[in-house]
Scaffold this motif. Sequence first.
Motif, mmCIF file in Angstrom:
data_model
loop_
_atom_site.group_PDB
_atom_site.id
_atom_site.type_symbol
_atom_site.label_atom_id
_atom_site.label_comp_id
_atom_site.label_asym_id
_atom_site.label_seq_id
_atom_site.Cartn_x
_atom_site.Cartn_y
_atom_site.Cartn_z
ATOM 1 N N THR A 54 -6.675 25.977 -11.032
ATOM 2 C CA THR A 54 -5.645 26.432 -10.356
ATOM 3 C C THR A 54 -5.470 25.027 -9.293
ATOM 4 O O THR A 54 -6.655 25.967 -8.845
ATOM 5 N N ILE A 55 -4.884 24.672 -8.837
ATOM 6 C CA ILE A 55 -4.665 23.998 -7.658
ATOM 7 C C ILE A 55 -3.367 24.025 -7.291
ATOM 8 O O ILE A 55 -2.043 23.620 -7.724
ATOM 9 N N PRO A 56 -3.730 24.810 -6.080
ATOM 10 C CA PRO A 56 -2.040 25.251 -5.307
ATOM 11 C C PRO A 56 -1.808 23.910 -4.368
ATOM 12 O O PRO A 56 -1.020 24.519 -3.650
ATOM 13 N N TYR A 57 -1.321 22.733 -5.307
ATOM 14 C CA TYR A 57 -1.236 21.981 -4.410
ATOM 15 C C TYR A 57 -0.307 21.109 -5.287
ATOM 16 O O TYR A 57 -0.303 20.966 -6.705
ATOM 17 N N PHE A 58 0.852 19.500 -4.640
ATOM 18 C CA PHE A 58 0.999 19.653 -5.398
ATOM 19 C C PHE A 58 0.686 18.012 -6.762
ATOM 20 O O PHE A 58 0.967 17.233 -7.143
ATOM 21 N N PHE A 59 -0.950 17.709 -5.875
ATOM 22 C CA PHE A 59 -1.762 16.692 -6.518
ATOM 23 C C PHE A 59 -2.673 16.758 -6.193
ATOM 24 O O PHE A 59 -3.293 18.162 -5.730
ATOM 25 N N CYS A 60 -3.934 15.905 -6.823
ATOM 26 C CA CYS A 60 -4.907 16.248 -6.667
ATOM 27 C C CYS A 60 -6.115 16.327 -5.708
ATOM 28 O O CYS A 60 -6.690 15.100 -5.965
ATOM 29 N N ASP A 61 -5.429 17.510 -4.599
ATOM 30 C CA ASP A 61 -6.132 17.080 -3.318
ATOM 31 C C ASP A 61 -8.361 17.191 -3.065
ATOM 32 O O ASP A 61 -8.766 18.711 -3.676
ATOM 33 N N LEU A 62 -8.552 16.249 -3.221
ATOM 34 C CA LEU A 62 -10.092 16.713 -2.671
ATOM 35 C C LEU A 62 -10.774 17.981 -1.846
ATOM 36 O O LEU A 62 -11.056 18.937 -2.572
ATOM 37 N N THR A 91 1.168 -0.677 -0.396
ATOM 38 C CA THR A 91 -0.292 0.126 -0.368
ATOM 39 C C THR A 91 0.926 0.959 0.069
ATOM 40 O O THR A 91 0.894 2.508 -0.370
ATOM 41 N N ASP A 92 2.098 1.376 0.844
ATOM 42 C CA ASP A 92 3.067 2.538 0.926
ATOM 43 C C ASP A 92 3.498 2.727 -0.347
ATOM 44 O O ASP A 92 3.783 4.069 -1.414
ATOM 45 N N ILE A 93 3.963 1.733 -1.098
ATOM 46 C CA ILE A 93 4.931 1.773 -2.064
ATOM 47 C C ILE A 93 3.397 2.400 -3.401
ATOM 48 O O ILE A 93 3.557 3.408 -4.442
ATOM 49 N N THR A 94 2.714 1.877 -3.524
ATOM 50 C CA THR A 94 1.629 2.508 -4.311
ATOM 51 C C THR A 94 1.090 4.214 -3.989
ATOM 52 O O THR A 94 0.542 4.726 -4.858
ATOM 53 N N PHE A 95 0.401 4.146 -2.472
ATOM 54 C CA PHE A 95 0.327 5.574 -2.601
ATOM 55 C C PHE A 95 1.019 6.552 -2.446
ATOM 56 O O PHE A 95 1.223 7.397 -3.257
ATOM 57 N N SER A 96 2.774 6.692 -2.234
ATOM 58 C CA SER A 96 3.434 7.321 -2.584
ATOM 59 C C SER A 96 3.797 7.515 -4.193
ATOM 60 O O SER A 96 4.058 8.776 -4.825
ATOM 61 N N SER A 97 3.357 6.569 -5.180
ATOM 62 C CA SER A 97 3.626 6.026 -6.670
ATOM 63 C C SER A 97 2.360 7.003 -6.828
ATOM 64 O O SER A 97 2.447 7.439 -8.180
ATOM 65 N N VAL A 98 1.315 6.896 -6.779
ATOM 66 C CA VAL A 98 0.024 8.007 -6.768
ATOM 67 C C VAL A 98 0.305 9.439 -6.965
ATOM 68 O O VAL A 98 -0.202 9.969 -7.933
ATOM 69 N N THR A 99 1.401 9.976 -5.849
ATOM 70 C CA THR A 99 1.342 11.861 -5.901
ATOM 71 C C THR A 99 2.736 12.061 -6.442
ATOM 72 O O THR A 99 3.109 12.721 -7.065
ATOM 73 N N VAL A 100 3.755 11.468 -5.759
ATOM 74 C CA VAL A 100 5.292 11.761 -6.026
ATOM 75 C C VAL A 100 5.758 12.082 -7.450
ATOM 76 O O VAL A 100 6.079 12.711 -7.876
ATOM 77 N N PRO A 101 5.761 10.764 -8.008
ATOM 78 C CA PRO A 101 6.208 11.199 -9.772
ATOM 79 C C PRO A 101 5.994 12.098 -10.036
ATOM 80 O O PRO A 101 6.525 12.852 -11.109
ATOM 81 N N LYS A 102 4.171 12.207 -10.522
ATOM 82 C CA LYS A 102 3.454 13.794 -10.668
ATOM 83 C C LYS A 102 4.474 14.895 -10.450
ATOM 84 O O LYS A 102 4.767 15.792 -10.977
ATOM 85 N N MET A 103 4.828 15.052 -8.931
ATOM 86 C CA MET A 103 5.405 16.608 -8.760
ATOM 87 C C MET A 103 6.741 16.195 -9.336
ATOM 88 O O MET A 103 7.032 17.212 -9.301
ATOM 89 N N LEU A 104 7.560 15.447 -8.225
ATOM 90 C CA LEU A 104 8.350 15.048 -9.834
ATOM 91 C C LEU A 104 9.205 15.335 -10.930
ATOM 92 O O LEU A 104 9.205 16.179 -11.649
#
Length: 306
Positions: free
Chosen positions: A172-180, A68-81
Amino acid sequence: TVENQSSVSEFLLLGIPIQSEQQGVFFALFLGMYLTTVLGNLLILLLIRLDSRLHNPMYFFLSHLALTDITFSSVTVPKMLVIMQTKRKSIPYAGCLSQTCFFILLADLDSFLITTMAYDRYVAICHPLHYTTIMSQSVCVTLVLGSWVIACACALLHTLLLAQLSFCADNTIPYFFCDLAALLKLSCSDTSLNQLVIFTAGLTAIMLPFVCILVSYGHIGATILRVPSAKGICKALSTCGSHLSVVTLYYGAIIGVYFLPSSNSTNDSNIISSLMYTVVTPMLNPFIYSLRNKDMKGALRKLLSK
């Protein structure tokens, strides 16, 4: 349809607010943390798979937490990078909804699995004679399946309600991922039902598990103190203290972002809190839950000696 509900075809993710001359340093830092998360959790999965001594309930739950931790990080971090490196900030509407759905699913699943692990430790320490009976294979499988079902239901409910909203001019979302929460602020529809579901589902998926974890560790602490032994107390404090520190970091960050009034928190502080539970906690979990553990160290030595 989803297309008819929104005149916005894509969103712009602003990413992390850092100065351009510091982008390289932060890119290297977050890339290093992401790789540590992935490799650390993959190592846990490998060790549990290869070592028969680790085929017990605690490590069964830990293997699911690692995945779960691998996939959880993979949902947001690659796009942020990608945003940090290429400055391409756009994300398609459907991609944004998908990211939100998987983010909620995995955040809730993480929460339930950490709670299940706390319950497992409670049974092991407070009811050791009945441990194998209480934590049978069917019970362990039921707990993990139940976690998946509730997490999926929460994620689908939030996403389906989000898909009904209209987004007009501002994308414009002032975040690094699509936060609800950030998406709801951009919507030009009535979001009162969405807010109500965030509150009720949040109580189920975040607050209730957090209380259960605190109660479990409270019972563990009381049990250990009833049989005083300096070595036992030190070991228990070390283990439970490290578990509780990560749990507090994870839940504290989520509660700070989603449950405290937004007037009290700035956007930057919300971003820092979000980084805590999306990047830092998944990276710490392998070290806190397993690599300090003598069975895991033994399995690692056995693997390296081969």
